[in-house]
Write an enzyme that holds these catalytic residues in place. Structure first.
Site, PDB file in Angstrom:
ATOM      1  N   ASP A 209      63.149  72.169  66.247  1.00  0.00           N
ATOM      2  CA  ASP A 209      64.132  71.864  67.281  1.00  0.00           C
ATOM      3  C   ASP A 209      63.346  71.345  68.492  1.00  0.00           C
ATOM      4  O   ASP A 209      62.129  71.539  68.590  1.00  0.00           O
ATOM      5  CB  ASP A 209      64.980  73.093  67.626  1.00  0.00           C
TER       6      ASP A 209
HETATM    7  C1  BGC Z   1      69.505  71.452  69.978  1.00  0.00           C
HETATM    8  C2  BGC Z   1      69.567  70.734  68.648  1.00  0.00           C
HETATM    9  C3  BGC Z   1      69.678  69.251  68.877  1.00  0.00           C
HETATM   10  C4  BGC Z   1      68.486  68.809  69.717  1.00  0.00           C
HETATM   11  C5  BGC Z   1      68.474  67.328  69.998  1.00  0.00           C
HETATM   12  C6  BGC Z   1      68.441  70.884  70.888  1.00  0.00           C
HETATM   13  O1  BGC Z   1      68.572  71.399  72.168  1.00  0.00           O
HETATM   14  O2  BGC Z   1      69.286  72.826  69.767  1.00  0.00           O
HETATM   15  O3  BGC Z   1      70.667  71.198  67.902  1.00  0.00           O
HETATM   16  O4  BGC Z   1      69.735  68.575  67.664  1.00  0.00           O
HETATM   17  O5  BGC Z   1      68.526  69.483  70.961  1.00  0.00           O
HETATM   18  O6  BGC Z   1      69.469  66.971  70.883  1.00  0.00           O
END
Ligand code: BGC
Length: 646
Positions: A209
């Site tokens: 993530d």
């Molecule tokens: C989230 C993810 C997301 C990523 C990109 C993160 O803060 O937890 O689910 O895909 O950001 O935007």
């Protein structure tokens, strides 16, 4: 490839891109989020109903349609990787991201996610199932450590992931921000290398993530392939220095590079051979979005029955903060700016032009009925924070005031999960859960209120009467801590705190069935304007497991959809097992008076538990109970089958 090219390839750039290998003309891949449709692509995108609304359809075909439409918008925007589906299970009503996920049951979540992923990938776009694993709260999510025993992990929190990895051929997996049993998810070798790659045979890309990596060696050694959004621990400097010291496993580096290259080429290949080449937001996608809302809006309560309302009624009061504008979505990475957002108020006015709609609290008693639209929105329910179980107190007061003034009060809830209702539900005659309806789902809510659409959504969660009844009561926030709603408050610098999953495998309805407490609304519950009768149960062994058949009849006066749910119990088990667990389901659409025989296949795994000593799935010999129901608490048919064991 040079070592520099290799170490560069294993981290992202510009937040949403892979780097590619320019010298070898290996292209960069572009990524975007999509928990409710394509986000941030700078082309107009459809704001779909939230994923939790999709879960409430219990409809595999709808999940496929939803995935096709979103995938097509990705292609049209020239985006290669979709950062979804999110399939973390609903453990507490509070989790700020519940609306992005598919409810509390791993079979329901897994089955729908499989269809969604297949559909997205058929468009030449890689899906990324997330957040692996046990990321069930967003409260200080980067310091939250999910502590659970292995059976709970396998049977509950990994099961939907296992399905998507082994049945849908998903291209990528994203790790969570959280820790699992003391290790960051991105650093957890037993999880990534051990279970995901070696046991399940996943050869795709495992990405972190965004910023969810902490230690270079631990992330490198866990099996993680790609650090996103930009290099934090997989920086060129650090990796080259480690390689120089002979401390970097070069075979592992090659394995990561190969996974990323194979993924890139597979996407390229799929894009050149996919018959579809993309489609922007348009009437077709809006129809899909509306269909999901029609099937996923849940009628929870209907005393009288008060609903459906009569289009010829004189006066309707429409109040509450969610009537206009109706929040289309929760906040964070899921939020799609809706281009043409419909509201519940606007949709009612359009559908019932002859009804005198009043917005005035002073005329409540003179109305034939009162519609109160309450709930959360993108500022109060979002990523990086959790939200209270209770509605904002002002909304509770408004509902009470309406119900005191008018006996025909209807509440529509907008939000990502269950809310506390004990304080206000008794005098309220009807309650509808509309989730986050996206840009067009409010139309479905109005159609349901006026009987233009027969509700057929079923809860993908249990809704507890009070927080004290919840499975995770006493096992959520640390003592003395409280919720915050501003995600900027989400800290990575606090001490770790452990969330003990003390309810073990007894998540959601499994908990209520075990301790005999009735939830306010049971998993699988949802009312209709017609009635369904069940009969003719047969249970027999099939080549792959057990086939359950029964006949469902629409015994009422209007056409409607029903979800036939099959639960399995093992009363003689040597380990504590839930009274019943969902193991199969199917949705049927029946005209008034129509009958259909449905066949639901249960694989062998439906009877097994995870034996932590033998480290494998095991079926114990004996008699299993098979129940067919219209909800987990509305069992219509019961049968048994004998298993001789393995
Ligand atoms: C989230 C993810 C997301 C990523 C990109 C993160 O803060 O937890 O689910 O895909 O950001 O935007």
């Amino acid at each position: 490839m040079t070592i520099e090219e290799k170490v560069d390839l294993i981290s992202g750039v510009d937040s949403f891109w892979t780097k590619g290998v320019p010298r070898l003309a290996v292209r960069r891949l572009r990524m975007a989020d999509a928990s409710m449709g394509l986000r941030n692509a700078f082309i107009p995108a459809t704001a779909f109903p939230a994923f939790i609304a999709l879960a409430a359809t219990w409809d595999r075909a709808a999940a496929y349609e939803y995935g096709s439409a979103v995938g097509a918008e990705f292609r049209a925007a020239e985006i290669d990787v979709l950062l979804g589906p999110g399939i973390n299970l609903y453990r507490v009503a509070n989790c700020g991201r519940n609306f992005e996920y598919l409810g509390e049951d791993p079979i329901l979540a897994g089955e729908l996610a499989v269809e969604y992923v297949k559909a997205v990938q058929a468009q030449g776009v890689s899906a990324t199932v997330k957040h692996f694993a046990a990321n069930n709260t967003d409260w200080h999510r980067s310091v939250s450590d999910s502590i659970m025993d292995e059976r709970t992990l396998r049977e509950v929190y990994l099961a939907a992931f296992e399905r998507v990895v082994t049945q849908a051929g998903v291209g990528a997996v994203m790790t969570g921000y959280n820790l699992l049993n003391g290790e960051y998810a991105a650093e957890c070798r037993a999880l990534i290398r051990g279970i995901l790659q070696e046991e399940w045979g996943f050869t795709g890309v495992v990405m972190s993530d965004w910023g969810g990596t902490w230690n270079t060696m631990a992330s490198f050694g866990s099996g993680l392939s790609l650090e996103m959004g930009v290099a934090k621990v997989f920086t060129r400097e650090r990796l080259l220095a480690l390689a120089g010291d002979g401390a970097l496993d070069l075979e592992e580096l090659d394995r990561k590079v190969l996974a990323i290259l194979a993924w890139t080429f597979a996407i390229e290949e799929a894009q050149s051979s996919a018959s579809a080449s993309g489609q922007r937001r348009g009437p077709g996608h809006l129809r899909t979005a509306l269909d999901v809302a029609r099937k996923g809006t849940v009628l929870l309560k209907n005393e009288g029955p008060l609903l459906p309302l009569d289009l010829g009624m004189r006066r309707l009061s429409v109040l509450g903060p969610c009537a206009f504008p109706t929040p289309t979505s929760g906040g964070g990475a899921a939020k799609v700016e809706a281009i043409d957002p419909r509201s519940i108020l606007g949709s009612v006015l359009e559908l019932a032009p002859n009804v005198n709609v009043s917005r005035d609290e002073d005329t409540l008693a003179q109305s034939d009925a009162v519609l109160v639209c309450v709930g959360f929105d993108a500022a109060t329910e979002q990523e990086g924070a959790d939200r209270p179980f209770g509605l904002p107190w002002k909304q509770v007061e408004l509902i009470r005031k309406c119900a005191a003034a008018n006996p025909n009060t209807i509440v529509v809830i907008v939000g990502g999960g269950g809310v506390a209702m004990a304080d206000w539900i008794d005098p309220v005659k009807a309650v509808v859960h509309g989730w986050y309806p996206g840009e067009i789902g409010s139309v479905a809510i109005a159609e349901i209120l006026f009987g233009r659409c027969n509700p057929s959504g079923k809860l993908p969660i249990s809704i507890e009467r009070t927080w004290r009844d919840a499975p995770a009561y006493g096992a959520y926030l640390p003592d003395g801590e409280s919720l915050y709603t501003d995600p900027d408050y989400c800290s990575q610098c606090r001490p770790f705190f452990q969330v003990h999953y003390k309810e073990c495998v007894f998540v959601g309805y499994r908990h209520y069935d075990r301790n005999g407490t009735a939830p306010l609304f049971a998993f699988g519950h949802g009312l209709s304007y017609t009635t369904f009768t069940y009969g003719g149960l047969t249970i027999e062994r099939s080549d792959t497991g057990v086939a359950v058949c029964c006949t469902v009849t629409n015994s009422g006066a209007v056409a409607g959809g029903e979800v036939v749910q099959v639960y399995v119990g093992d009363p003689q088990s040597t380990v504590p097992r839930p009274v019943r667990e969902l193991k199969g389901f199917t949705r049927v659409e029946l005209a008034a008076g129509e009958s259909q025989t449905v066949r639901i296949e249960l694989p062998e795994r439906a009877f097994a538990f995870y034996d932590v000593t033998a480290k494998r799935w095991r079926i114990e010999p004996g008699e299993f109970v098979i129940e067919v129901g219209a909800s987990s608490r509305d069992i219509r048919l019961t049968g048994r089958i004998q298993y001789a064991g393995e």
